[in-house]
Design a protein around this motif. Structure first.
Motif, PDB file in Angstrom:
ATOM      1  N   MET A   1       0.924  -1.114  -0.124  1.00 21.07           N
ATOM      2  CA  MET A   1      -0.288   0.034  -0.021  1.00 21.07           C
ATOM      3  C   MET A   1       0.801   1.394  -0.012  1.00 21.07           C
ATOM      4  SD  MET A   1      -3.029  -0.314  -0.261  1.00 21.07           S
ATOM      5  CE  MET A   1      -4.095   1.160  -0.653  1.00 21.07           C
ATOM      6  N   GLU A   2       2.067   1.265   0.739  1.00 21.91           N
ATOM      7  CA  GLU A   2       2.840   2.240   0.674  1.00 21.91           C
ATOM      8  C   GLU A   2       3.539   2.700  -0.625  1.00 21.91           C
ATOM      9  OE1 GLU A   2       5.717   1.595   3.939  1.00 21.91           O
ATOM     10  OE2 GLU A   2       4.229   1.961   5.447  1.00 21.91           O
ATOM     11  N   ASP A   3       3.705   1.386  -1.309  1.00 20.45           N
ATOM     12  CA  ASP A   3       4.326   1.668  -2.591  1.00 20.45           C
ATOM     13  C   ASP A   3       3.342   2.414  -3.675  1.00 20.45           C
ATOM     14  OD1 ASP A   3       6.629   0.261  -1.749  1.00 20.45           O
ATOM     15  OD2 ASP A   3       5.946  -1.652  -2.337  1.00 20.45           O
ATOM     16  N   ILE A   4       2.039   2.030  -3.433  1.00 16.44           N
ATOM     17  CA  ILE A   4       1.127   2.681  -4.447  1.00 16.44           C
ATOM     18  C   ILE A   4       1.052   4.251  -4.062  1.00 16.44           C
ATOM     19  CG2 ILE A   4      -1.473   2.687  -4.747  1.00 16.44           C
ATOM     20  CD1 ILE A   4      -1.554  -0.188  -4.351  1.00 16.44           C
ATOM     21  N   TYR A   5       0.916   4.580  -2.761  1.00 18.35           N
ATOM     22  CA  TYR A   5       0.928   5.712  -2.369  1.00 18.35           C
ATOM     23  C   TYR A   5       2.238   6.844  -2.811  1.00 18.35           C
ATOM     24  CZ  TYR A   5       0.325  10.013   0.628  1.00 18.35           C
ATOM     25  OH  TYR A   5       0.161  11.389   1.183  1.00 18.35           O
ATOM     26  N   SER A   6       3.286   6.154  -2.418  1.00 20.34           N
ATOM     27  CA  SER A   6       4.414   6.772  -3.129  1.00 20.34           C
ATOM     28  C   SER A   6       4.501   7.032  -4.603  1.00 20.34           C
ATOM     29  CB  SER A   6       5.692   6.024  -2.727  1.00 20.34           C
ATOM     30  OG  SER A   6       5.746   4.695  -3.357  1.00 20.34           O
ATOM     31  N   LEU A   7       3.975   5.925  -5.384  1.00 23.52           N
ATOM     32  CA  LEU A   7       3.962   6.165  -6.838  1.00 23.52           C
ATOM     33  C   LEU A   7       2.689   7.261  -7.031  1.00 23.52           C
ATOM     34  CD1 LEU A   7       3.639   2.437  -8.009  1.00 23.52           C
ATOM     35  CD2 LEU A   7       5.651   3.798  -8.557  1.00 23.52           C
ATOM     36  N   ILE A   8       1.827   7.329  -6.697  1.00 26.86           N
ATOM     37  CA  ILE A   8       0.802   8.339  -6.504  1.00 26.86           C
ATOM     38  C   ILE A   8       1.345   9.702  -6.530  1.00 26.86           C
ATOM     39  CG2 ILE A   8      -1.442   9.630  -5.976  1.00 26.86           C
ATOM     40  CD1 ILE A   8      -2.461   6.794  -5.338  1.00 26.86           C
ATOM     41  N   GLN A   9       2.208   9.804  -5.305  1.00 24.41           N
ATOM     42  CA  GLN A   9       2.741  11.189  -5.084  1.00 24.41           C
ATOM     43  C   GLN A   9       3.732  11.501  -6.153  1.00 24.41           C
ATOM     44  OE1 GLN A   9       4.486  10.696  -1.109  1.00 24.41           O
ATOM     45  NE2 GLN A   9       2.665  11.736   0.009  1.00 24.41           N
ATOM     46  N   GLU A  10       4.461  10.566  -6.649  1.00 27.14           N
ATOM     47  CA  GLU A  10       5.347  10.546  -7.608  1.00 27.14           C
ATOM     48  C   GLU A  10       4.847  11.352  -8.908  1.00 27.14           C
ATOM     49  OE1 GLU A  10       8.062   7.475  -9.045  1.00 27.14           O
ATOM     50  OE2 GLU A  10       8.861   7.341  -6.888  1.00 27.14           O
ATOM     51  N   ARG A  11       3.666  10.650  -9.359  1.00 26.27           N
ATOM     52  CA  ARG A  11       3.015  10.832 -10.565  1.00 26.27           C
ATOM     53  C   ARG A  11       2.617  12.463 -10.227  1.00 26.27           C
ATOM     54  NH1 ARG A  11      -3.005   8.960 -11.946  1.00 26.27           N
ATOM     55  NH2 ARG A  11      -3.125  10.567 -10.455  1.00 26.27           N
ATOM     56  N   ASN A  12       2.034  12.675  -9.066  1.00 27.44           N
ATOM     57  CA  ASN A  12       1.516  14.174  -9.078  1.00 27.44           C
ATOM     58  C   ASN A  12       2.537  15.077  -9.103  1.00 27.44           C
ATOM     59  OD1 ASN A  12      -1.067  13.048  -8.579  1.00 27.44           O
ATOM     60  ND2 ASN A  12      -0.826  13.052  -6.248  1.00 27.44           N
ATOM     61  N   ALA A  13       3.812  14.711  -8.530  1.00 26.30           N
ATOM     62  CA  ALA A  13       4.813  15.748  -8.575  1.00 26.30           C
ATOM     63  C   ALA A  13       5.492  15.904 -10.116  1.00 26.30           C
ATOM     64  CB  ALA A  13       6.054  15.312  -7.546  1.00 26.30           C
ATOM     65  N   ARG A  14       5.325  14.600 -10.770  1.00 23.82           N
ATOM     66  CA  ARG A  14       5.923  14.647 -12.198  1.00 23.82           C
ATOM     67  C   ARG A  14       4.818  15.660 -12.946  1.00 23.82           C
ATOM     68  NH1 ARG A  14       6.215   9.761 -12.519  1.00 23.82           N
ATOM     69  NH2 ARG A  14       4.166   9.403 -13.697  1.00 23.82           N
ATOM     70  N   GLU A  15       3.557  15.497 -12.711  1.00 22.34           N
ATOM     71  CA  GLU A  15       2.760  16.334 -13.403  1.00 22.34           C
ATOM     72  C   GLU A  15       2.405  17.607 -13.215  1.00 22.34           C
ATOM     73  OE1 GLU A  15      -1.054  13.997 -13.111  1.00 22.34           O
ATOM     74  OE2 GLU A  15      -0.402  12.384 -14.771  1.00 22.34           O
ATOM     75  N   THR A  16       2.682  18.150 -11.902  1.00 24.21           N
ATOM     76  CA  THR A  16       2.540  19.429 -11.684  1.00 24.21           C
ATOM     77  C   THR A  16       3.873  20.312 -11.620  1.00 24.21           C
ATOM     78  OG1 THR A  16       3.201  18.838  -9.267  1.00 24.21           O
ATOM     79  CG2 THR A  16       0.788  19.028  -9.865  1.00 24.21           C
ATOM     80  N   LEU A  17       4.960  19.403 -11.850  1.00 21.87           N
ATOM     81  CA  LEU A  17       6.375  20.259 -12.125  1.00 21.87           C
ATOM     82  C   LEU A  17       6.499  21.285 -13.435  1.00 21.87           C
ATOM     83  CD1 LEU A  17       9.145  20.550 -11.038  1.00 21.87           C
ATOM     84  CD2 LEU A  17      10.048  18.493 -12.256  1.00 21.87           C
ATOM     85  N   PRO A  18       5.884  20.574 -14.503  1.00 21.44           N
ATOM     86  CA  PRO A  18       6.080  21.808 -15.612  1.00 21.44           C
ATOM     87  C   PRO A  18       4.998  22.829 -15.400  1.00 21.44           C
ATOM     88  CG  PRO A  18       5.413  19.297 -16.377  1.00 21.44           C
ATOM     89  CD  PRO A  18       5.163  19.304 -14.837  1.00 21.44           C
ATOM     90  N   PHE A  19       4.044  23.071 -14.463  1.00 23.90           N
ATOM     91  CA  PHE A  19       3.202  24.281 -14.257  1.00 23.90           C
ATOM     92  C   PHE A  19       3.955  25.223 -13.401  1.00 23.90           C
ATOM     93  CE2 PHE A  19       0.612  20.666 -15.445  1.00 23.90           C
ATOM     94  CZ  PHE A  19       0.065  21.162 -16.542  1.00 23.90           C
ATOM     95  N   LEU A  20       5.185  24.845 -12.729  1.00 28.95           N
ATOM     96  CA  LEU A  20       5.677  25.636 -11.549  1.00 28.95           C
ATOM     97  C   LEU A  20       6.122  27.058 -12.356  1.00 28.95           C
ATOM     98  CD1 LEU A  20       7.767  23.222  -9.381  1.00 28.95           C
ATOM     99  CD2 LEU A  20       5.237  24.102  -9.120  1.00 28.95           C
ATOM    100  N   SER A  21       6.774  26.833 -13.515  1.00 27.16           N
ATOM    101  CA  SER A  21       7.287  28.164 -14.236  1.00 27.16           C
ATOM    102  C   SER A  21       6.238  28.909 -14.874  1.00 27.16           C
ATOM    103  CB  SER A  21       8.352  27.514 -15.536  1.00 27.16           C
ATOM    104  OG  SER A  21       7.365  26.725 -16.399  1.00 27.16           O
ATOM    105  N   ILE A  22       4.912  28.286 -15.277  1.00 27.59           N
ATOM    106  CA  ILE A  22       3.795  28.908 -15.597  1.00 27.59           C
ATOM    107  C   ILE A  22       3.124  29.708 -14.499  1.00 27.59           C
ATOM    108  CG2 ILE A  22       1.654  28.688 -16.598  1.00 27.59           C
ATOM    109  CD1 ILE A  22       2.612  26.051 -18.212  1.00 27.59           C
ATOM    110  N   HIS A  23       3.063  28.980 -13.409  1.00 30.70           N
ATOM    111  CA  HIS A  23       2.788  30.046 -12.364  1.00 30.70           C
ATOM    112  C   HIS A  23       3.705  30.846 -11.947  1.00 30.70           C
ATOM    113  CE1 HIS A  23      -0.705  27.572 -11.087  1.00 30.70           C
ATOM    114  NE2 HIS A  23      -0.125  26.477 -11.248  1.00 30.70           N
ATOM    115  N   ALA A  24       5.079  30.847 -12.034  1.00 28.42           N
ATOM    116  CA  ALA A  24       5.977  31.909 -11.876  1.00 28.42           C
ATOM    117  C   ALA A  24       5.686  33.217 -12.800  1.00 28.42           C
ATOM    118  CB  ALA A  24       7.162  31.298 -11.669  1.00 28.42           C
ATOM    119  N   SER A  25       5.710  32.831 -14.042  1.00 29.45           N
ATOM    120  CA  SER A  25       5.529  33.463 -14.929  1.00 29.45           C
ATOM    121  C   SER A  25       4.298  34.393 -15.180  1.00 29.45           C
ATOM    122  CB  SER A  25       5.874  33.041 -16.576  1.00 29.45           C
ATOM    123  OG  SER A  25       4.566  32.123 -16.685  1.00 29.45           O
TER     124      SER A  25
END
Length: 353
Positions: free
Chosen positions: A1-25
């Motif tokens: 179960m912890e592996d699934i939770y870590s995978l979900i967090q990884e996916r969220n971080a991977r999908e939100t990372l490209p939008f950080l520069s957009i938020h800054a701009s």
């Protein structure tokens, strides 16, 4: 179960990372727009002040023209021309800045649209994250249920192991009891076989004695008539023989009565009897002797069998052992027979050797 939770967090971080520069701009552009809007307001205020100043100057020039038309007209015109030039330059700069501001405004609108699209995407991602959290919660619940089922299965397995162990112990006890019963049955059968052999020996001895006595009676009858108690004793002996002997033996006895010339089986003398005292006492075997046979071919030999699975042949003349035979196992020998140079032993394992 912890592996699934870590995978979900990884996916969220991977999908939100490209939008950080957009938020800054987006934040930077918002700050730029706010700065430009403030500057536009400041320029509009300066423009109004300049218009008011030009109007005042025009009014002053008019008043000056009325009072001193010739003296200060050239000087004022120069100043007005200078002020208009400066005003035009400022207006051009302001127009240029306004065009830049308009461009920035268009870019800002585009960025706002992109920001709105990104916010929609972020909202969808948040919904997806919520759904993933729900799935995670559901999987956690199922994992707990699986652990409970596994614990229950472990308890059932322990119970089955205990039951199997108990059954094995019961099986061992039943096997021991069965073995003991088999051993007792084999011993009982051996005992019955021994009794049967003893009965056969007794019957055979009685048959031989009856034949011998019958022969003796015939010899006495040839010598002279018999009467009184002797004749009654011979008749009783004949009746006893018929009661004791089997039909086959009775036929043989009848034939022996008819054949007066048949040789005796015990010794070479016709009227010899069984001795009443032993000539030799022999300790033949370590265990009990199960059967004894006299050699009927008049070779003065006796064969014995024993529970120690051996057969021994003795010379009746001196009591010495002539030969020892082994049955090749631990099964007791129940019977033996000898004839000439051949000795046969039968065992409890239903074999003859």
């Amino acid at each position: 179960m912890e592996d699934i939770y870590s995978l979900i967090q990884e996916r969220n971080a991977r999908e939100t990372l490209p939008f950080l520069s957009i938020h800054a701009s987006n934040t930077y552009l918002r700050n730029s727009v706010d700065t430009l809007q403030a500057r536009c307001k400041s320029l509009e205020h300066q423009y109004l002040e300049q218009q008011q100043l030009v109007a005042e100057q025009a009014q002053a020039i008019k008043l000056t023209n009325d009072s001193e038309p010739a003296k200060n007209e050239a000087h004022l015109r120069k100043q007005v021309t200078k002020l208009q030039t400066e005003l035009n330059i400022k207006l051009q700069n302001e127009v240029k800045h306004s065009a830049d501001a308009l461009t920035m405004s268009n870019e800002l609108s585009t960025l706002k649209e992109e920001n709105a699209a990104h916010e929609t995407t972020i909202s969808n991602l948040r919904i997806e994250a919520t759904r993933c959290n729900e799935i995670n919660t559901h999987l956690t619940t199922e994992l707990e249920n699986s652990k409970s089922i596994a614990r229950l299965a472990d308890k059932q397995i322990d119970g089955l192991k205990t039951a199997i162990r108990t059954l094995q112990e019961e099986n061992d006890e039943v096997t021991k009891l069965n073995k003991r019963l088999v051993d007792e049955a084999v011993a009982e059968k051996e005992k019955m076989a021994e009794q049967f052999n003893n009965m056969n020996d007794t019957i055979e001895t009685l048959q031989k004695e009856a034949n011998m006595l019958r022969q003796y009676a015939k010899e006495m009858a040839k010598k002279g008539p018999l009467g009184g108690p002797v004749a009654g004793w011979i008749k009783g002996l004949n009746r006893a023989d018929k009661n004791i002997l089997s039909p086959a033996t009775a036929d043989n006895t009848k034939k022996s009565d008819e054949a007066d010339t048949e040789p005796r089986k015990w010794g070479t003398t016709t009227c010899a009897v069984v001795p009443t005292q032993p000539l030799y006492t022999i300790k033949a075997h370590k265990d009990d002797a199960s059967c004894v046979r006299y050699d009927g071919t008049n070779l003065n030999r006796v064969a014995t069998s024993s529970s120690d699975a051996t057969v021994k042949v003795f010379d009746t003349g001196n009591g010495q052992v002539e030969a020892t035979f082994s049955a090749g196992g631990r099964q007791p020998l129940l019977g033996v027979d000898i004839g000439g140079n051949v000795v046969c032993g039968c065992g409890a394992d239903k074999t003859c050797r």
